[in-house]
Scaffold this motif. Structure first.
Motif, PDB file in Angstrom:
ATOM      1  N   THR A   1       1.068  -1.303  -0.258  1.00 28.98           N
ATOM      2  CA  THR A   1       0.338   0.000  -0.026  1.00 28.98           C
ATOM      3  C   THR A   1       1.142   1.272  -0.095  1.00 28.98           C
ATOM      4  N   ILE A   2       2.189   1.022   0.787  1.00 28.15           N
ATOM      5  CA  ILE A   2       2.715   2.075   1.029  1.00 28.15           C
ATOM      6  C   ILE A   2       3.474   2.704  -0.586  1.00 28.15           C
ATOM      7  N   PHE A   3       3.632   1.919  -1.523  1.00 25.73           N
ATOM      8  CA  PHE A   3       4.592   1.628  -2.289  1.00 25.73           C
ATOM      9  C   PHE A   3       3.448   2.401  -3.640  1.00 25.73           C
ATOM     10  N   VAL A   4       2.182   1.852  -3.393  1.00 27.04           N
ATOM     11  CA  VAL A   4       2.027   2.274  -4.544  1.00 27.04           C
ATOM     12  C   VAL A   4       0.686   3.714  -4.983  1.00 27.04           C
ATOM     13  N   THR A   5       0.683   3.717  -3.030  1.00 28.42           N
ATOM     14  CA  THR A   5      -0.087   4.759  -2.778  1.00 28.42           C
ATOM     15  C   THR A   5      -0.011   6.390  -3.866  1.00 28.42           C
ATOM     16  N   PRO A   6       1.610   6.759  -3.823  1.00 26.82           N
ATOM     17  CA  PRO A   6       1.628   8.038  -4.917  1.00 26.82           C
ATOM     18  C   PRO A   6       1.678   7.877  -5.906  1.00 26.82           C
ATOM     19  N   LEU A   7       1.384   6.636  -6.571  1.00 21.59           N
ATOM     20  CA  LEU A   7       0.951   6.475  -7.849  1.00 21.59           C
ATOM     21  C   LEU A   7      -1.023   7.405  -7.574  1.00 21.59           C
ATOM     22  N   MET A   8      -1.898   7.307  -6.941  1.00 23.70           N
ATOM     23  CA  MET A   8      -2.747   8.119  -7.147  1.00 23.70           C
ATOM     24  C   MET A   8      -2.188   9.766  -7.137  1.00 23.70           C
ATOM     25  N   SER A   9      -3.113  10.765  -8.030  1.00 25.68           N
ATOM     26  CA  SER A   9      -3.313  11.608  -8.091  1.00 25.68           C
ATOM     27  C   SER A   9      -3.618  12.617  -6.800  1.00 25.68           C
ATOM     28  N   CYS A  10      -2.684  13.439  -6.594  1.00 26.62           N
ATOM     29  CA  CYS A  10      -3.382  13.846  -5.471  1.00 26.62           C
ATOM     30  C   CYS A  10      -3.665  15.756  -5.770  1.00 26.62           C
ATOM     31  N   SER A  11      -3.637  16.511  -4.816  1.00 29.63           N
ATOM     32  CA  SER A  11      -4.189  18.002  -5.207  1.00 29.63           C
ATOM     33  C   SER A  11      -3.346  18.449  -5.698  1.00 29.63           C
ATOM     34  N   ALA A  12      -2.088  18.442  -4.970  1.00 29.51           N
ATOM     35  CA  ALA A  12      -0.559  18.721  -5.919  1.00 29.51           C
ATOM     36  C   ALA A  12      -0.888  18.538  -7.920  1.00 29.51           C
ATOM     37  N   ARG A  13      -1.078  17.410  -8.284  1.00 28.79           N
ATOM     38  CA  ARG A  13      -0.821  17.673  -9.570  1.00 28.79           C
ATOM     39  C   ARG A  13      -2.553  18.218  -9.880  1.00 28.79           C
ATOM     40  N   ILE A  14      -3.269  18.862  -9.883  1.00 30.56           N
ATOM     41  CA  ILE A  14      -4.681  18.934  -9.925  1.00 30.56           C
ATOM     42  C   ILE A  14      -3.756  21.110 -10.935  1.00 30.56           C
ATOM     43  N   PRO A  15      -2.793  21.162 -10.248  1.00 35.91           N
ATOM     44  CA  PRO A  15      -2.870  22.658 -11.090  1.00 35.91           C
ATOM     45  C   PRO A  15      -1.979  21.821 -12.762  1.00 35.91           C
ATOM     46  N   VAL A  16      -1.223  20.735 -12.419  1.00 44.21           N
ATOM     47  CA  VAL A  16      -0.510  20.364 -13.994  1.00 44.21           C
ATOM     48  C   VAL A  16      -1.756  19.771 -14.490  1.00 44.21           C
ATOM     49  N   PHE A  17      -2.440  18.884 -14.087  1.00 41.63           N
ATOM     50  CA  PHE A  17      -3.209  18.932 -14.775  1.00 41.63           C
ATOM     51  C   PHE A  17      -4.464  19.761 -15.534  1.00 41.63           C
ATOM     52  N   THR A  18      -4.849  20.067 -14.898  1.00 42.09           N
ATOM     53  CA  THR A  18      -5.672  21.382 -15.788  1.00 42.09           C
ATOM     54  C   THR A  18      -5.783  22.475 -16.253  1.00 42.09           C
ATOM     55  N   ILE A  19      -4.630  22.640 -15.974  1.00 39.25           N
ATOM     56  CA  ILE A  19      -3.581  23.863 -16.669  1.00 39.25           C
ATOM     57  C   ILE A  19      -3.485  23.602 -18.522  1.00 39.25           C
ATOM     58  N   LEU A  20      -2.601  21.981 -18.482  1.00 39.15           N
ATOM     59  CA  LEU A  20      -2.546  21.210 -19.819  1.00 39.15           C
ATOM     60  C   LEU A  20      -3.640  21.174 -20.150  1.00 39.15           C
ATOM     61  N   ILE A  21      -5.102  19.893 -19.456  1.00 33.85           N
ATOM     62  CA  ILE A  21      -5.799  19.427 -20.234  1.00 33.85           C
ATOM     63  C   ILE A  21      -6.527  20.732 -20.629  1.00 33.85           C
ATOM     64  N   ALA A  22      -6.881  22.086 -19.981  1.00 32.22           N
ATOM     65  CA  ALA A  22      -7.617  23.637 -21.327  1.00 32.22           C
ATOM     66  C   ALA A  22      -6.664  24.407 -22.395  1.00 32.22           C
ATOM     67  N   LEU A  23      -5.228  23.873 -22.404  1.00 33.30           N
ATOM     68  CA  LEU A  23      -4.718  24.223 -22.971  1.00 33.30           C
ATOM     69  C   LEU A  23      -5.173  22.990 -24.778  1.00 33.30           C
ATOM     70  N   VAL A  24      -4.512  22.502 -24.348  1.00 33.14           N
ATOM     71  CA  VAL A  24      -5.107  20.957 -25.719  1.00 33.14           C
ATOM     72  C   VAL A  24      -6.446  20.439 -25.529  1.00 33.14           C
ATOM     73  N   VAL A  25      -7.468  20.534 -24.705  1.00 35.43           N
ATOM     74  CA  VAL A  25      -8.750  19.827 -24.867  1.00 35.43           C
ATOM     75  C   VAL A  25      -9.885  20.845 -24.808  1.00 35.43           C
ATOM     76  N   PRO A  26     -10.680  20.925 -26.340  1.00 37.27           N
ATOM     77  CA  PRO A  26     -11.796  21.745 -26.577  1.00 37.27           C
ATOM     78  C   PRO A  26     -12.519  21.539 -24.761  1.00 37.27           C
ATOM     79  N   GLU A  27     -12.819  22.891 -25.116  1.00 37.61           N
ATOM     80  CA  GLU A  27     -14.371  22.949 -23.621  1.00 37.61           C
ATOM     81  C   GLU A  27     -15.241  22.830 -24.819  1.00 37.61           C
ATOM     82  N   LYS A  28     -15.743  21.286 -24.826  1.00 38.64           N
ATOM     83  CA  LYS A  28     -17.207  21.061 -25.515  1.00 38.64           C
ATOM     84  C   LYS A  28     -17.707  19.578 -24.603  1.00 38.64           C
ATOM     85  N   ASP A  29     -19.114  20.241 -24.613  1.00 40.07           N
ATOM     86  CA  ASP A  29     -20.166  19.250 -23.882  1.00 40.07           C
ATOM     87  C   ASP A  29     -20.462  17.713 -25.037  1.00 40.07           C
TER      88      ASP A  29
END
Length: 707
Positions: free
Chosen positions: A420-448
């Motif tokens: 459990t200790i070994f694999v837990t860091p593979l879960m996406s933590c809140s610190a990754r949200i800034p990286v994820f959201t800004i990169l997604i916003a750059l290349v993924v269109p905002e459509k429904d």
């Protein structure tokens, strides 16, 4: 009157898990609370200040939940360590034992043990309304007379009874306790010697010392050796005596129940919780519903947070532009605007998304649903070397891997805990949200999609599911390597469903956002200052070198034009110390599509993942002499790839970077806590090499698939 001039009282909250301690703590302390660590260990210590009366303030300590004073985890051990010596300076003056009235009999075991230690105690009776729904009717006046302790009935969700509780704290009535447990002649010899040799007055304190001496952190080694000698001398079998004590206590508790509690049989089928559980814990619908809740969560992170994020982003850019216009030009203004404010702005913009994430987690916990998720996931985790107990760290890892890894202490099977200790860091933590959201916003269109689901939210959820999938697959491989054949058992109480207490949800959001901003802010301020210096200065006269090289490489550009100034600014950054370092590591990361600027951000973000955005903000601010009011999103979107002449952040590069941050360790704090929990550098280094190699390999594949 100031707090320093008033009387201060140390009050500890104790009780079983899910008894309502945390809600009571929030009512008593409000915003006046802080989180630290107990001395010598990494277990969270939650303390707060409560105004009891005009001249009395109390320091409230929210102790970890425990079922008895025979601990099975480090969290529960903390309770015993704090209570084992009343002469200890950190020992509380008063104990508030919180009891869930709906599970009264089981909660009373801990109360009788604490009462036998001789501390001043107030019994806090919580959830009487829920108890009545379960057919349990308690008479607090009869119970108070029977137990000979002050009893205050409260509702920790609504805050009812808090005023009466404060009045009881202000005027505590301490009566000498009658011992609920009489060990008899079998233990009298060892009790007498322990009391004499260790200057104790309390029989039960002596018994606990004989039971638990080997695990108590505060005992010197010589005292442990002396206790071991006494245990051997008197043939004191801890397990046998613990069993006899538990049976004897429940005999007393049963007698008290007959005098003070009326129980009516309630058809379990009629309980609302049971009806809801048929759906939420269903072997098919339970998983589908959990999947849908996750989908709503990630949709909301984009849909609900976009407006406040744009306000913060625009506000930071406006402040930067205003400062540059009104402050005299020079290194100080550049450091303030391009260094500090640009770096901090890259974190503050993500406050709405962090708040939404923790709001959802708080609501799921407050409502009682999170326990159902753990129950559901237990069967799913078994083939991968983990159990339902592993779900707690994995879900906690969505917030932060550090406390998540510390929470693995409740897992008794060492191999299961290590997996459990070994694999837990593979879960996406809140610190990754800034990286994820800004990169997604750059290349993924905002459509429904289907008129309801936002495509950006779906991509974000896919990243989280990919992290979870990689965690359980890694767990499966580790389970085969470690050959973990020991079966563990997952036993937990499912709390009753309840409407979330919105004050508690609000306090949780406030605490988590404050921690995120302040902890990340400290790192970012330091790194932004250092990075600005490294990006603004270099070996030799970089200003003259930059002018000469731009004139030679781009003779078509007229001097004193915006294009020429931008080219010079970019060249100065490339010639700076940061640029030199970025170019040094560029050959290694070039196969992933990354340039030297991203390389600098990868290195600095090892201090904390969210520093990536702050680093990019600083680099693009230093390297751009254009529009001062341009936001980090605009600058990254407008970045040109010098080799292709097209946008730098193509889908191939963005997805490659997303995959790298999804799998890479990128966190010194996580490595440090793994070192503490595994007591060595072997597993942290294996974890670092494995996750970095996995991130590099999958990022390489992703870049070439999308190129």
């Amino acid at each position: 009157m100031s707090i320093e001039k008033t009387t201060r009282l140390k009050v500890a909250l104790l009780g079983n898990p899910n008894a309502g301690k945390s809600s009571l703590f929030n009512h008593l302390t409000g915003l006046n609370q802080k989180i630290g660590n107990f001395p010598g260990v990494t277990v969270d210590k939650k303390t707060g200040t409560s105004k009891i009366s005009d001249n009395l303030y109390a320091e409230i300590i929210d102790l970890p939940g425990t079922y008895s004073l025979y601990p099975k985890s480090l969290d529960e051990q903390i309770v015993l360590d704090l209570l084992h010596s009343k002469k200890d300076p950190s020992s509380p003056d008063l104990l508030l034992v919180v009891i869930d009235a709906s599970t009264f009999k089981r909660n009373m075991l801990l109360f009788t043990q604490i009462r036998d230690l001789g501390f001043p105690v107030i019994l806090v009776l919580n959830m009487l309304d829920l108890a009545e729904q379960h057919g349990i009717k308690i008479d607090p006046l009869k119970l108070e007379k029977e137990l000979n302790v002050p009893i205050v009935a409260i509702n920790a969700r609504t805050g009812a009874g808090i005023r009466e509780l404060k009045a009881a704290i202000a005027c505590p009535v301490h009566t000498p306790p009658e011992s609920y447990y009489k060990p008899g002649p079998l233990a009298s010899g060892i009790i007498s010697e322990v009391k004499e040799n260790f200057s104790l007055e309390n029989d039960y304190q002596a018994i606990l010392l004989a039971h638990q001496y080997d695990n108590m952190r505060g005992l010197p080694q010589k005292e442990k050796e002396e206790l071991a000698r006494l245990v051997k001398k008197w043939s004191f079998d801890s397990k046998v005596f613990q069993s006899k004590e538990t049976i004897a206590r429940y005999d007393v508790i049963t007698r008290i129940l007959k005098e003070t509690v009326e129980e009516k049989s309630v058809d379990d089928k009629e309980l609302t919780s049971t009806k809801i559980d048929r759906i939420l814990t269903h072997k098919v619908f339970g998983y589908l519903l959990f999947f849908f809740i996750l989908l709503v969560l990630f949709q909301s992170i984009f849909a609900w947070a976009s407006f406040p994020m744009d306000l913060i982003d625009g506000g930071i850019a406006w402040i930067n532009g205003a400062l540059k216009q009104n402050l005299p030009g020079g290194p100080f203004t550049d450091l303030l605007t391009d260094g500090l404010i640009a770096g901090l702005g890259g974190v503050l913009i993500f406050i709405p998304q962090i708040a939404i994430l923790f709001a959802f987690i708080a609501v799921l916990e407050e409502s009682g649903y999170m326990s159902r998720v753990m129950f559901l996931m237990d069967k799913l985790m078994r083939p991968f070397g983990m159990s339902g107990r592993s779900v707690v760290p994995l879900i906690s890892g969505v917030a932060c891997a550090v406390p998540a890894i510390m929470s693995t202490r409740s897992i008794e099977n060492w191999k299961e805990r290590l997996i459990t200790i070994f694999v837990t860091p593979l879960m996406s933590c809140s610190a990754r949200i800034p990286v994820f959201t800004i990169l997604i916003a750059l290349v993924v269109p905002e459509k429904d999609i289907l008129g309801f689901f936002n495509l950006q939210g779906i991509v974000l959820m896919a990243l989280y599911l990919l992290g979870f999938l990689s965690a359980i697959i890694s767990g499966f491989v580790m389970n085969k390597i470690l050959q973990n054949k020991q079966r563990s058992f997952f036993i937990m109480e499912l709390p009753s469903y309840r409407i979330p207490r919105w004050k508690n949800v609000g306090l949780t959001i406030y605490e988590k956002v404050k921690t995120f901003v302040l902890e990340a802010g400290k790192v970012i301020v330091a790194i932004s200052v250092v990075l600005w210096v490294l990006a603004s200065y270099g070996p030799g006269d970089i200003e003259t070198k930059a002018l000469d090289e731009v004139r030679q490489e781009q003779p078509e550009l007229a001097e004193s034009t915006p294009d020429f100034d931008n080219a010079v600014s970019g060249k100065k950054l490339e010639l700076s110390y940061a640029g030199k370092f970025g170019h040094f590591i560029e050959p290694v990361i070039r196969p992933l599509g990354f340039d030297w600027k991203i390389g600098v951000a990868l290195i600095t973000s090892f201090a904390a993942r969210e520093v990536f955005i702050g680093t990019m903000s600083t680099i693009y601010s230093v390297g751009d002499s254009g529009d001062d009011e341009a936001t980090i999103k605009q600058r990254m979107k407008e970045e040109i790839n010098p080799k292709t002449g097209g946008p730098m952040y193509t889908p191939a590069l963005a997805f490659s970077l997303l995959i790298f941050y999804l799998f890479a360790m990128q966190c010194m704090s996580t490595l440090a806590v793994v070192y503490r929990e595994t007591k060595g550098w072997t597993w942290p280094l294996i974890q670092l090499v494995y996750m970095t190699g996995l991130a590099y390999g999958l990022s390489f594949i992703t870049y070439h698939i999308f190129s």
